[in-house]
Design a protein around this motif. Structure first.
Motif, PDB file in Angstrom:
ATOM      1  N   ASN A  52       0.842  -1.192   0.000  1.00  0.00           N
ATOM      2  CA  ASN A  52       0.000   0.000   0.000  1.00  0.00           C
ATOM      3  C   ASN A  52       0.876   1.241   0.000  1.00  0.00           C
ATOM      4  N   LEU A  53       0.672   2.094  -0.990  1.00  0.00           N
ATOM      5  CA  LEU A  53       1.427   3.341  -1.101  1.00  0.00           C
ATOM      6  C   LEU A  53       0.485   4.526  -0.886  1.00  0.00           C
ATOM      7  N   GLN A  54       1.044   5.717  -0.855  1.00  0.00           N
ATOM      8  CA  GLN A  54       0.245   6.901  -0.578  1.00  0.00           C
ATOM      9  C   GLN A  54       0.826   8.118  -1.284  1.00  0.00           C
ATOM     10  N   LEU A  55      -0.060   8.938  -1.842  1.00  0.00           N
ATOM     11  CA  LEU A  55       0.343  10.229  -2.385  1.00  0.00           C
ATOM     12  C   LEU A  55       0.391  11.250  -1.249  1.00  0.00           C
ATOM     13  N   LYS A  56       1.286  12.233  -1.384  1.00  0.00           N
ATOM     14  CA  LYS A  56       1.427  13.239  -0.335  1.00  0.00           C
ATOM     15  C   LYS A  56       1.892  14.556  -0.940  1.00  0.00           C
ATOM     16  N   PHE A  57       1.281  15.668  -0.461  1.00  0.00           N
ATOM     17  CA  PHE A  57       1.750  16.996  -0.858  1.00  0.00           C
ATOM     18  C   PHE A  57       3.002  17.308  -0.039  1.00  0.00           C
ATOM     19  N   LEU A  58       4.113  17.531  -0.726  1.00  0.00           N
ATOM     20  CA  LEU A  58       5.394  17.761  -0.062  1.00  0.00           C
ATOM     21  C   LEU A  58       5.644  19.229   0.263  1.00  0.00           C
ATOM     22  N   THR A  59       4.809  20.125  -0.257  1.00  0.00           N
ATOM     23  CA  THR A  59       4.983  21.570  -0.062  1.00  0.00           C
ATOM     24  C   THR A  59       3.727  22.162   0.539  1.00  0.00           C
ATOM     25  N   ASN A  60       3.910  23.043   1.538  1.00  0.00           N
ATOM     26  CA  ASN A  60       2.770  23.750   2.113  1.00  0.00           C
ATOM     27  C   ASN A  60       2.326  24.870   1.180  1.00  0.00           C
ATOM     28  N   LEU A  61       1.018  25.107   1.163  1.00  0.00           N
ATOM     29  CA  LEU A  61       0.491  26.166   0.311  1.00  0.00           C
ATOM     30  C   LEU A  61       0.811  27.539   0.908  1.00  0.00           C
ATOM     31  N   ILE A  79       4.498  23.693  -6.047  1.00  0.00           N
ATOM     32  CA  ILE A  79       4.011  22.650  -5.138  1.00  0.00           C
ATOM     33  C   ILE A  79       4.405  21.283  -5.687  1.00  0.00           C
ATOM     34  N   ARG A  80       4.982  20.459  -4.831  1.00  0.00           N
ATOM     35  CA  ARG A  80       5.428  19.119  -5.227  1.00  0.00           C
ATOM     36  C   ARG A  80       4.551  18.050  -4.591  1.00  0.00           C
ATOM     37  N   ILE A  81       4.368  16.955  -5.329  1.00  0.00           N
ATOM     38  CA  ILE A  81       3.591  15.807  -4.870  1.00  0.00           C
ATOM     39  C   ILE A  81       4.485  14.579  -4.948  1.00  0.00           C
ATOM     40  N   GLY A  82       4.480  13.748  -3.918  1.00  0.00           N
ATOM     41  CA  GLY A  82       5.336  12.570  -3.897  1.00  0.00           C
ATOM     42  C   GLY A  82       4.559  11.291  -3.641  1.00  0.00           C
ATOM     43  N   LEU A  83       5.107  10.185  -4.159  1.00  0.00           N
ATOM     44  CA  LEU A  83       4.584   8.843  -3.883  1.00  0.00           C
ATOM     45  C   LEU A  83       5.380   8.277  -2.711  1.00  0.00           C
ATOM     46  N   VAL A 102      -1.052  11.693 -12.184  1.00  0.00           N
ATOM     47  CA  VAL A 102      -1.838  12.062 -11.007  1.00  0.00           C
ATOM     48  C   VAL A 102      -2.767  13.217 -11.368  1.00  0.00           C
ATOM     49  N   GLU A 103      -3.992  13.175 -10.867  1.00  0.00           N
ATOM     50  CA  GLU A 103      -4.963  14.233 -11.115  1.00  0.00           C
ATOM     51  C   GLU A 103      -5.127  15.100  -9.865  1.00  0.00           C
ATOM     52  N   ILE A 104      -5.148  16.425 -10.066  1.00  0.00           N
ATOM     53  CA  ILE A 104      -5.378  17.370  -8.977  1.00  0.00           C
ATOM     54  C   ILE A 104      -6.855  17.747  -8.975  1.00  0.00           C
ATOM     55  N   VAL A 105      -7.506  17.600  -7.824  1.00  0.00           N
ATOM     56  CA  VAL A 105      -8.931  17.902  -7.696  1.00  0.00           C
ATOM     57  C   VAL A 105      -9.147  18.816  -6.500  1.00  0.00           C
ATOM     58  N   VAL A 106     -10.365  19.355  -6.379  1.00  0.00           N
ATOM     59  CA  VAL A 106     -10.746  20.201  -5.256  1.00  0.00           C
ATOM     60  C   VAL A 106     -11.640  19.400  -4.328  1.00  0.00           C
ATOM     61  N   ILE A 107     -11.312  19.417  -3.032  1.00  0.00           N
ATOM     62  CA  ILE A 107     -12.036  18.653  -2.026  1.00  0.00           C
ATOM     63  C   ILE A 107     -12.714  19.621  -1.064  1.00  0.00           C
ATOM     64  N   GLU A 108     -13.834  19.216  -0.518  1.00  0.00           N
ATOM     65  CA  GLU A 108     -14.525  20.021   0.490  1.00  0.00           C
ATOM     66  C   GLU A 108     -13.601  20.300   1.675  1.00  0.00           C
ATOM     67  N   GLY A 109     -13.687  21.522   2.201  1.00  0.00           N
ATOM     68  CA  GLY A 109     -12.802  21.917   3.293  1.00  0.00           C
ATOM     69  C   GLY A 109     -13.051  21.154   4.570  1.00  0.00           C
ATOM     70  N   ASP A 110     -14.273  20.629   4.785  1.00  0.00           N
ATOM     71  CA  ASP A 110     -14.571  19.896   6.014  1.00  0.00           C
ATOM     72  C   ASP A 110     -14.366  18.395   5.876  1.00  0.00           C
ATOM     73  N   VAL A 151       5.530  17.809 -10.040  1.00  0.00           N
ATOM     74  CA  VAL A 151       5.537  19.243  -9.749  1.00  0.00           C
ATOM     75  C   VAL A 151       4.338  19.886 -10.430  1.00  0.00           C
ATOM     76  N   MET A 152       3.528  20.609  -9.623  1.00  0.00           N
ATOM     77  CA  MET A 152       2.388  21.334 -10.185  1.00  0.00           C
ATOM     78  C   MET A 152       2.890  22.584 -10.879  1.00  0.00           C
ATOM     79  N   SER A 153       2.417  22.819 -12.087  1.00  0.00           N
ATOM     80  CA  SER A 153       2.846  24.009 -12.830  1.00  0.00           C
ATOM     81  C   SER A 153       1.796  25.089 -12.688  1.00  0.00           C
TER      82      SER A 153
END
Length: 515
Positions: A52-61, A79-83, A102-110, A151-153
């Motif tokens: 089991n692997l996991q994606l993770k945002f490596l940079t704070n917004l 912003i960088r994303i890592g496996l 990898v696809e970047i999507v918008v998630i509900e804040g809660d 890397v997100m452009s």
């Protein structure tokens, strides 16, 4: 006939029975065999899917986020994303998924990002654009991993987050490519507010600049009540705010008024104090202190310490009374900017103070000899006097007017029967001005002439030689000894002046009548 009869009777009954029994036994044996095979296959499949692997945002917004503005990380980084391998936290640089899309999507804040969500729960919390609006994210929403890192452009929001149930968004990342026996969990960021880009004009700066307008501070709105109150008191920038805070915080608190609560005041001050200063220090020494005492402060008038007798005392060791005094001196310094000395940093100030202390100690120990030699050299330049080798007859450096301006000389009776007077020849008398005052008022200057002429030129020359032969002492008593030597020298010079004037009146009697 019996055998034929039994055959015709048993065949219809025994054959189906035998077939049924054989079939059941064969199916039972085959079922057991296939069950064993299936268990082995399932065991091997579970072993392959256990990674089991996991994606993770490596940079704070970087916050806040505005519509139409590029989404960036801290310090304007992409912003960088890592496996990630969850058990170790290491980047997966090879194998399945390390080069996936990898696809970047918008998630509900809660969305509860701390829970172990399922793929369905993640998908159900994806925020879609409002009806009639553009896609919520604009730009490159797909990222390709390279050695486990993407890397997100150029990507930005097209709409704010005020219309959602939580008033906030999260960014999410999920795998587009699927791999056998590998399960990759989605990634989410912390929740944040997306504001309309028109609000960027009123954006608070973190940290603020000294020359930012004061409404850039937290809890002070542009053209709001607090902003207007500060503007009326000529507090227009963050620097002005900090100067007022360090010099008179109660007054600043009063200017903002009761509408600013204690919590708001704390937030505003803390934000202002995050301002990055240039490190320069300023020194102000009032003229009345003769440069022996002063105050040291930074560019926003915060007291750093005081100077006392060229010694630096940091503010941490000052008493409350001294702190009040120091703030008063800073206020005076702001009114006299031309008398303030600026140093690029505190180290430069400390270096100069150390040098001044060394020079002061050296000058104190060498004051007598060096001062005497300077006087002698100056006399040589004016009157041709030089030492050593000078004679008492060459000390023609005092004019008559100087002697007369010194006032009368006191004369004490010595022998009543003789009716004559004599000057007190004690060392104290030599160092006083009384002998000069006596000369101009004495009814019988001849007594002074006879006494002065009794002093041999050799004795006076010896006294001057003794003074000039003394060397500077590098000790705690150097100043005291130097003062005694200077007193002796001045006494000698005054005595020589008296002698010259007496001799002058002896050869020119008209001088007596003039005085």
């Amino acid at each position: 006939m019996r055998l034929q009869t039994v055959k015709h009777l048993l065949e219809p009954v025994l054959e189906p029975l035998i077939r049924k029994v054989v079939k059941e036994e064969v199916e039972l044996a085959l079922g057991k065999h296939l069950t064993g095979k299936k268990w082995i296959c399932e065991k091997e499949t579970l072993a392959l899917e256990s990674r089991n692997l996991q994606l993770k945002f490596l940079t704070n917004l970087s916050l806040p986020v505005f519509t139409s503005a590029r989404i960036e990380g801290d310090d304007s980084q992409a912003i960088r994303i890592g496996l990630i391998e969850p058990s170790t936290g290491q980047i997966v640089t090879s194998g399945p998924g390390s080069s996936a899309k990898v696809e970047i999507v918008v998630i509900e804040g809660d969305f509860d990002s701390d829970s172990h969500w399922t793929v369905e729960e993640f998908s159900n919390n994806i925020v879609r654009e409002r009806e009639g609006k553009k896609h919520l994210l604009n730009g490159e929403v797909f990222v390709v991993l390279n050695d486990g890192i993407g890397v997100m452009s150029e990507i930005s929001f097209t709409d704010n987050s005020s219309w959602t149930r939580s008033r906030k968004f999260r960014l999410g990342a999920r795998m587009v490519d699927q791999f056998d026996f590998v399960k990759v969990k989605e990634a989410t960021t912390e929740s944040f507010i997306v504001r309309d880009h028109r609000g960027e004009l009123y954006r608070k700066h973190h940290p603020p600049s000294l020359f930012d307008e004061v409404w850039r501070l937290e809890k002070i709105g542009k053209d709001g009540a607090f902003h207007k109150r500060l503007d009326r008191e000529n507090i227009k920038t963050v620097k002005d705010f900090l100067i007022q805070f360090y010099l008179n915080p109660p007054n600043l608190r009063h200017i903002l008024g009761p509408g600013m609560s204690a919590k708001m005041w704390e937030v505003t001050v803390e934000h202002a104090q995050t301002c990055v200063l240039n490190g320069s220090v300023h020194v102000y020494c009032p003229l009345a202190s003769q440069k022996k005492s002063g105050v040291v402060f930074n560019t926003v008038a915060q007291v750093l310490g005081m100077l006392k007798e060229f010694q630096y005392i940091p503010t941490e060791t000052l008493t409350e009374a001294e702190k009040v005094q120091a703030r008063g001196m800073v206020i005076a310094a702001l009114s006299h900017p031309d008398e303030v000395i600026m140093y690029p940093d505190e180290a430069s100030l400390m270096g100069e103070l150390l040098q001044n202390n060394m020079v002061s100690a050296s000058n104190s120990s060498a004051m007598a000899t060096s001062g005497a030699r300077n006087v002698m050299v100056a006399s040589q330049n004016v009157d041709g006097f030089d030492y050593p080798g000078a004679t008492m007859a060459g000390l023609d450096i005092f004019d008559l007017q100087t002697l007369q301006d010194s006032g009368p000389v006191r004369c004490s009776p010595q022998a009543p029967a003789a009716g004559q007077y004599t000057i007190e020849a004690t060392p104290q008398a030599l160092s006083d001005d009384y002998h000069l005052r006596y000369l101009t008022n004495s009814p019988n200057p001849q007594c002074c002439q006879s006494l002065v002429l009794e002093e041999s030129q050799a004795d006076l020359q010896s006294m001057l030689d003794g003074f000039m032969s003394q060397q500077p002492l590098h000790s705690d008593v150097a100043v005291e000894k130097a003062q005694r030597r200077w007193t002796k020298l001045f006494s000698v010079l005054k005595w020589l002046s008296v002698r010259k004037l007496v001799a002058l009146r002896k050869t020119h009697p008209q001088v007596n009548s003039e005085t």
